[in-house]
Design a protein around this motif. Structure first.
Motif, PDB file in Angstrom:
ATOM      1  N   LEU A   6       1.128  -1.196   0.209  1.00  0.00           N
ATOM      2  CA  LEU A   6      -0.105  -0.099  -0.134  1.00  0.00           C
ATOM      3  C   LEU A   6       1.531   1.269  -0.431  1.00  0.00           C
ATOM      4  N   LYS A 112      -9.403  -6.311  -0.737  1.00  0.00           N
ATOM      5  CA  LYS A 112      -9.761  -5.631   0.549  1.00  0.00           C
ATOM      6  C   LYS A 112      -9.290  -4.066   0.493  1.00  0.00           C
ATOM      7  N   ASN A 113      -8.427  -3.903  -0.103  1.00  0.00           N
ATOM      8  CA  ASN A 113      -8.182  -1.941   0.396  1.00  0.00           C
ATOM      9  C   ASN A 113      -9.091  -1.676  -1.528  1.00  0.00           C
TER      10      ASN A 113
END
Length: 221
Positions: A6, A112-113
């Motif tokens: 990320l 999921k992000n």
């Protein structure tokens, strides 16, 4: 585990991630090479590993077959060649098919992000289905663009620009994972950041990429 990738996505100002398939999601180029060599025995043509990497890997079947036969091919002439060669590949690889290390975990983090993901492959739909039928990752991808959707293959940027469009994200905001030199060149020409996987080429050959990894586990530390 998610923090590293990320941070990289944030560093590159990326809003979406695009994956090549062969050599990027699957470490399968040795099987493609074996299939080509087996196929070419019929036409008494030989191909070296170097020739495969420089003239075949990452390119569309049309570009490959027209290179091998040294002539333009109609769709009717092309398809029997493609179906035979790709059938050999799937037969050779079916008992060994596996994702590049760390890929499923990476996909789950991105999913999921809520980071949109797509596939931009020079391959054909049966090979994409072959992967999805054997590895449970279909749900992660909002878009899959293959060679039948484009007019110009890699290193032309068309396939990456088209995939970005289907994800509704500016090309400059896409991060690409690629293994081939023509694929990296294509993505860079589209204005995208590229992380190269050293599954097919030596790292020194991939210097035009923004980052080079051996596999996805390096992004999960």
């Amino acid at each position: 585990m998610a923090e590293h990738i990320l941070q990289i996505i944030k560093k590159f100002n990326s809003k979406a991630v695009i994956f090549d398939l062969d050599g990027t999601m699957l470490d399968n180029n040795p099987y493609h090479l074996r299939a080509f060599k087996k196929y070419l025995q019929k036409i008494e043509r030989e191909i070296s590993d170097e020739e495969y990497n420089s003239r075949i890997n990452g390119r569309t079947n049309r570009d490959v077959m027209e290179y091998l036969y040294q002539k333009k091919l109609s769709d009717e002439e092309l398809m029997p060649f493609v179906e035979e060669k790709e059938g050999l590949y799937r037969e050779l690889y079916k008992n060994d098919i596996a994702p590049v290390k760390g890929l499923p975990e990476l996909l789950e983090i991105l999913y999921k992000n809520d980071i949109p993901m797509g596939i931009a492959t020079s391959g054909i739909q049966p090979n994409i289905d072959f992967m999805f039928d054997n590895i449970a990752i279909r749900k992660y991808f909002r878009s899959v663009v293959n060679s039948s959707h484009i007019k110009k293959g890699k290193p032309d940027p068309e396939i990456f620009l088209k995939t970005a469009g289907t994800l509704h994200v500016d090309a400059s905001a896409c991060l690409v994972f690629e293994d081939s030199i023509v694929g990296i060149t294509s993505a860079k020409a589209a204005g995208m950041k590229v992380i190269a996987l050293a599954t097919t080429h030596r790292k020194e050959e991939l210097a035009i990429a923004d980052m080079i990894i051996d596999d996805y586990t390096e992004l999960l530390d």
